[in-house]
Design a protein around this motif. Structure first.
Motif, PDB file in Angstrom:
ATOM      1  N   GLY A  20       0.816  -1.210   0.000  1.00  0.00           N
ATOM      2  CA  GLY A  20       0.000   0.000   0.000  1.00  0.00           C
ATOM      3  C   GLY A  20       0.845   1.252   0.000  1.00  0.00           C
ATOM      4  O   GLY A  20       0.591   2.196  -0.759  1.00  0.00           O
ATOM      5  N   THR A  21       1.872   1.272   0.855  1.00  0.00           N
ATOM      6  CA  THR A  21       2.709   2.468   0.926  1.00  0.00           C
ATOM      7  C   THR A  21       3.415   2.707  -0.395  1.00  0.00           C
ATOM      8  O   THR A  21       3.479   3.843  -0.882  1.00  0.00           O
ATOM      9  N   MET A  79       2.662   5.988  -2.452  1.00  0.00           N
ATOM     10  CA  MET A  79       3.758   6.930  -2.685  1.00  0.00           C
ATOM     11  C   MET A  79       3.970   7.138  -4.179  1.00  0.00           C
ATOM     12  O   MET A  79       4.190   8.258  -4.631  1.00  0.00           O
ATOM     13  N   THR A  80       3.904   6.052  -4.957  1.00  0.00           N
ATOM     14  CA  THR A  80       4.138   6.192  -6.393  1.00  0.00           C
ATOM     15  C   THR A  80       3.120   7.144  -7.015  1.00  0.00           C
ATOM     16  O   THR A  80       3.503   8.131  -7.650  1.00  0.00           O
ATOM     17  N   VAL A  81       1.847   6.880  -6.774  1.00  0.00           N
ATOM     18  CA  VAL A  81       0.852   7.739  -7.430  1.00  0.00           C
ATOM     19  C   VAL A  81       0.911   9.152  -6.847  1.00  0.00           C
ATOM     20  O   VAL A  81       0.733  10.134  -7.570  1.00  0.00           O
ATOM     21  N   SER A  82       1.191   9.288  -5.562  1.00  0.00           N
ATOM     22  CA  SER A  82       1.191  10.617  -4.953  1.00  0.00           C
ATOM     23  C   SER A  82       2.350  11.459  -5.453  1.00  0.00           C
ATOM     24  O   SER A  82       2.189  12.645  -5.761  1.00  0.00           O
ATOM     25  N   SER A 132       5.920   8.940   3.516  1.00  0.00           N
ATOM     26  CA  SER A 132       5.873   7.474   3.551  1.00  0.00           C
ATOM     27  C   SER A 132       5.430   6.994   4.921  1.00  0.00           C
ATOM     28  O   SER A 132       4.633   6.065   5.040  1.00  0.00           O
ATOM     29  N   LEU A 133       5.956   7.628   5.956  1.00  0.00           N
ATOM     30  CA  LEU A 133       5.565   7.212   7.308  1.00  0.00           C
ATOM     31  C   LEU A 133       4.067   7.428   7.511  1.00  0.00           C
ATOM     32  O   LEU A 133       3.376   6.572   8.064  1.00  0.00           O
ATOM     33  N   PHE A 134       3.567   8.589   7.047  1.00  0.00           N
ATOM     34  CA  PHE A 134       2.133   8.855   7.207  1.00  0.00           C
ATOM     35  C   PHE A 134       1.298   7.764   6.537  1.00  0.00           C
ATOM     36  O   PHE A 134       0.363   7.228   7.115  1.00  0.00           O
TER      37      PHE A 134
END
Lengths: 308, 350
Positions: free
Chosen positions: A101-102, A106-109, A216-218
């Protein structure tokens, strides 16, 4: 020795400006006491949970509940939980969903944050508005639930990732950070013939490691802590992530994870000790990860949140 | 991508609304682009802009697609609130929308006659007010104390510890509270050992609202200080010095310098908070619903969950959710308007 002097220096107060009056003893004591109290309020419960999870059954039985003072530390609760069975499987599920999920989020964000980071590009304002609008209204639980069901995502891990994959807030933080990077850098790369993707990967991403770590942490914490989607979209007990297993154990008053019930009944293991060990397993990753990125929090939050 | 005439990023119009971080960008590129911009301001042909920016649009599209699918499509799905929706009338839940009978606002009138709905609304409002009074000032006070600590190491450690609970899931927080404050919890047992009667805070319906507020404070008050600390670090020391020269003591400086510096942030967060008034916290209540019963713990969000997903009354639940969402939007707009009246900026500009 040098480490020692360094520590002493960092503990010493920096010089006060001349106009500021020296602190009163009472004020300092009150302030210090207040801070210590706050920190104890956070750490105390965690301490109790951790100590209980590390205590052997006789100690827990003797105290009759949670253990405050550690006696006879043992890792038996953890070794039993991690040697296969319900909790081990749930940990694998949680780790898998969190990692996948992360990575996806992250990729799309990052792509979207970069795509929207150039004011005046085609559709820039429209896409930004369409994104920010979703911050003001929620679609509602029922229509989302019906949609996920109709898409055939129920009982798949995708239902834990896709519906909550995008956080507009996180994208705005990333975007604000990318926009703060000097445009001369990307400009010169473009003159050298680099495409957008290459600029993003070779210039923007390496320069924004700090904010990428925070976001990423969020995302990771979001996936790791999520239980609601699993509770409504998954029917298969075998697929449940760790938080849902914890709910079953503690909220629904199930004594022990399946596979260990026999050990609890025959008095080899303490049900409470096992429950606390599951809790510690659920909180370890975030408690370990967050201090590493915490010095970046303020910067990351500010660039996105206030000026967004 | 090839380098065509219009492919430079600075050949574009300046942004209509210049935000602060963007101002730096615009300022940096202004020098070279001024003559061209005046020559054909906003007149770059669509085809050229498409060729120039298609990579950027392509990059944005996954997120737009996801938001479209999971935020905008369900928004349309709210039409089931005006239906007597039956998911089994068709093979697929989406196509079932087209086959379900329309009933107009019947679901909404049902809502107004429903005592359970009003009890959930009452709980929601009571909890919102409690959180506003008991939760909201805590991060401000914490930030003021932390800000007055000048030893960097002490500050860093205190902040790290206070941030920590924000990252714990609600499951963990509720469980910790249950183990410490519950009937078999550590406090109840210590009290019993010393001859007091036992108590169980976790199942006490009357105290439930204070309990959840305490949980919220424990979890998020530390995290809330970040934004206040940032606002405080932006205050110029000159102001403090000038105030000290004029004879202002410690408390007067706090009143006349520090608090005014926090005013816009406080206003902003209040507006956001009021806009979210009907979402007092969903997971927290769902997790404790069994322990204290629906009477005390049912809020609008859990009511929607219960009626829709538990009972399968999708149309009615969607109607409640829709009403809640609409009131929420009105609250944001209203609170923002109020912030403007008070001379603050609020969430968005006028």
């Amino acid at each position: 020795m040098s480490l020692n002097t360094q520590l002493i220096r960092s503990l010493k107060a920096p010089a006060r400006p001349v106009w500021e009056e020296p602190p009163s003893k009472a004020g300092l004591t009150a302030k210090g006491g207040f801070l210590v109290l706050c920190c104890l309020g956070v750490l105390g419960p965690l301490w109790i949970v951790i100590v209980t999870s590390l205590s052997p059954k006789p100690v827990i039985d003797e105290v009759g509940g949670l253990v405050v003072i550690p006696q006879g530390i043992t890792f038996v609760n953890y070794t039993e939980l991690l040697s296969g069975g319900q909790v081990s499987r749930a940990i694998m599920v949680s780790v898998g969903v969190t990692l996948a999920g992360t990575l996806f989020s992250m990729t799309v964000s990052v792509l979207a944050a970069y795509g929207l980071s150039r004011p005046g590009s085609l559709g820039h304002r429209f896409f930004l508005m369409a994104m920010m609008a979703t911050m003001f209204f929620g679609a509602g639980l029922i229509p989302t639930y019906l949609l996920v069901q109709s898409l055939g995502l129920t009982d798949t891990y995708l239902s834990l990732i896709l519906p909550s994959a995008v956080s507009v807030f996180n994208i705005l933080v990333l975007r604000a950070f990318f926009m703060g990077i000097s445009p001369e850098l990307t400009e010169s790369a473009r003159i050298d013939g680099a495409g957008e993707m290459r600029i993003l990967l070779t210039i923007i991403v390496p320069l924004s490691r700090a904010v990428l770590a925070v976001i990423s942490l969020f995302y990771a914490v979001g996936y790791w802590s999520a239980w609601f989607n699993a509770s409504i979209y998954l029917n298969d007990q075998e697929m449940m992530p760790l938080q849902n297993v914890l709910i079953q154990l503690v909220q629904k008053n199930t004594e022990a994870p399946t596979g260990l019930q026999q050990a609890v009944r025959t008095g080899q293991l303490s049900a409470l000790g096992l429950q606390m060990a599951v809790m510690v397993l659920a909180l370890i990753p975030v408690a370990v990860a967050s201090p590493f990125v915490q010095r970046h929090f303020k910067k990351g939050m500010l660039t996105g949140a206030i000026k967004g | 991508m090839s380098l065509t005439a219009g492919s430079r990023p600075d050949g574009t119009r300046p942004a209509a609304v210049v935000e602060e971080p963007r101002a730096a960008v615009a300022g940096a590129t202004a020098k070279e682009s001024v003559p061209r911009r005046t020559a054909k301001a906003g007149k770059v042909p669509f085809r050229v802009r498409w060729r120039r920016d298609r990579a950027l649009i392509l990059m944005t599209s996954p997120v737009i697609a996801l938001l479209l699918l999971f935020n905008y499509v369900p928004l349309l799905g709210n039409v089931v609130a005006f239906q007597d929706y039956d998911p089994y009338v068709s093979s697929n839940g989406i196509t079932a929308v087209f086959h379900s009978p329309w009933v107009g606002v019947e679901q909404f009138s049902r809502m107004f006659d429903d005592p359970l709905f009003w009890s959930a609304t009452k709980n929601t409002i009571v909890l919102f007010v409690l959180q506003l009074v008991l939760f909201f000032p805590v991060p401000i006070a914490l930030a003021l104390v932390i800000n007055s600590v000048i030893r960097p190491r002490v500050r860093a450690v205190a902040q790290a510890i206070m941030y920590l609970p924000h990252f714990f899931s609600w499951v963990l927080v509720v469980t910790v509270f249950q183990q410490i404050l519950g009937g078999a919890g550590i406090i109840a047992q210590t009290l019993e050992e010393h001859g007091w009667s036992g108590f169980d805070l976790m199942t006490d319906a009357d105290l439930f609202k204070y309990l959840v507020t305490a949980q919220a404070v424990w979890k998020d008050a530390g995290w809330g200080i970040i934004v206040f600390l940032a606002a405080l670090s932006a205050v110029s020391t000159d102001l403090y010095e000038a105030a000290a020269m004029d004879g202002a003591g410690r408390w007067r400086r706090m009143w006349h310098v520090t608090l005014p510096a926090l005013r816009p942030v406080i206003a902003l967060l209040l507006v956001l908070r009021v806009g979210d008034a009907l979402s007092v916290g969903f997971e927290q209540f769902l997790l404790q619903r069994d322990a204290v019963g629906a009477g005390a713990s049912e809020v609008l969000d859990t009511y929607v969950w219960n009626m829709g997903i538990q009972n399968g009354d999708f149309s009615y639940a969607a109607a409640v959710g829709l009403a809640k969402g609409l009131i929420g939007v009105c609250l944001v707009l209203g609170a923002n308007k109020f912030a403007h009246l008070l001379g603050e900026q609020g969430v968005y500009k006028k």
